[in-house]
Design an enzyme around this catalytic site. Structure first.
Site, short mmCIF file in Angstrom:
data_model
loop_
_atom_site.label_atom_id
_atom_site.label_comp_id
_atom_site.label_asym_id
_atom_site.label_seq_id
_atom_site.Cartn_x
_atom_site.Cartn_y
_atom_site.Cartn_z
CB CYS A 81 -10.71 28.10 -9.20
SG CYS A 81 -12.32 27.32 -8.92
CG HIS A 194 -10.90 26.84 -13.92
ND1 HIS A 194 -9.93 26.26 -13.16
CD2 HIS A 194 -12.06 26.68 -13.25
CE1 HIS A 194 -10.47 25.74 -12.06
NE2 HIS A 194 -11.76 25.99 -12.09
CD GLU A 196 -7.12 26.19 -15.63
OE1 GLU A 196 -7.76 25.50 -14.82
OE2 GLU A 196 -6.93 27.42 -15.47
#
Length: 214
Positions: A81, A194, A196
């Site tokens: 990001c 992202h 995660e």
């Protein structure tokens, strides 16, 4: 193996660290803001969340600049990001200089974007979107291949990277306009989305980064 998640006071550090621990239980995952930790690590991840100017201010205040430039020239490196946006020369967000590791600029999405049906698109770009690889890379192993339908990943951003060197572009996404969502050059990889927050595909990408041998 020692994997460093760089702590510069911004971003979802613990979520990234936990995701890496899940896919690499054999690794020592460290969250640190110390330059020496960068030098000692085998692999480095810079996550990001927040405004570019705040991120760069905190990053520079911690004295991480020189150590990161050395690491980015030598070790497997992943930007996430804002951690991707920081790699470029300049961002329109706050008229902010970046690290200049990759040539190019970070631009804001236009305010007047529309989808294929003519419906106005909101900024920030938030939610799941398809990532389309444009060149082979170990990051995509088991996820998607060049020229095939892409996997969906989770995005939250108002600015996108515009690399000067198109050879560095590893994947694109369409949101009103096609934009670069991943770059890869030598030992450096960076992604706008992202992992995660991207379920199984995101975990697979992080596992691929851990296994990657540039």
């Amino acid at each position: 193996m020692k994997v460093l998640v760089v702590d510069y006071g911004m971003g979802n550090l613990r979520s990234v660290a936990k995701a890496v621990e899940r896919v690499a239980p054999h690794a020592q995952v460290v969250v640190s803001d110390q330059a020496q930790a960068l030098r000692d690590a085998d692999r480095v991840i810079i996550p990001g969340q927040g405004a570019m100017h705040d991120c760069m201010r905190e990053f520079m205040a911690r004295g991480l600049h020189d150590a990161l430039l050395k690491v980015a020239a030598e070790k497997p490196f992943l930007g996430i990001c804002v951690g991707m946006q920081m790699l470029f020369d300049h961002s329109e967000e706050g008229d902010t200089p970046g690290l200049g590791i990759l040539p190019g600029r970070v631009r804001r999405f236009p305010a007047d974007m529309f989808d294929a049906a003519g419906v106005p698109l909101k900024v920030p770009h938030m939610g799941w979107n398809e990532v389309l690889p444009v060149k082979p890379h170990p990051l995509w192993q088991g996820i998607a291949e060049q020229g095939t339908a892409g996997e969906r990943f989770y995005f939250v951003h108002s600015y996108y990277c515009d690399p000067a060197d198109q050879a560095a572009v590893a994947a694109r996404t369409v949101y009103g306009l096609p934009f670069t969502c991943a770059v890869a050059q030598a030992n450096i990889a960076a992604i706008q989305f992202h992992p995660e927050k991207s379920a199984a595909a995101g975990l697979r990408l992080l596992a691929n980064f851990i296994d990657w041998q540039p």
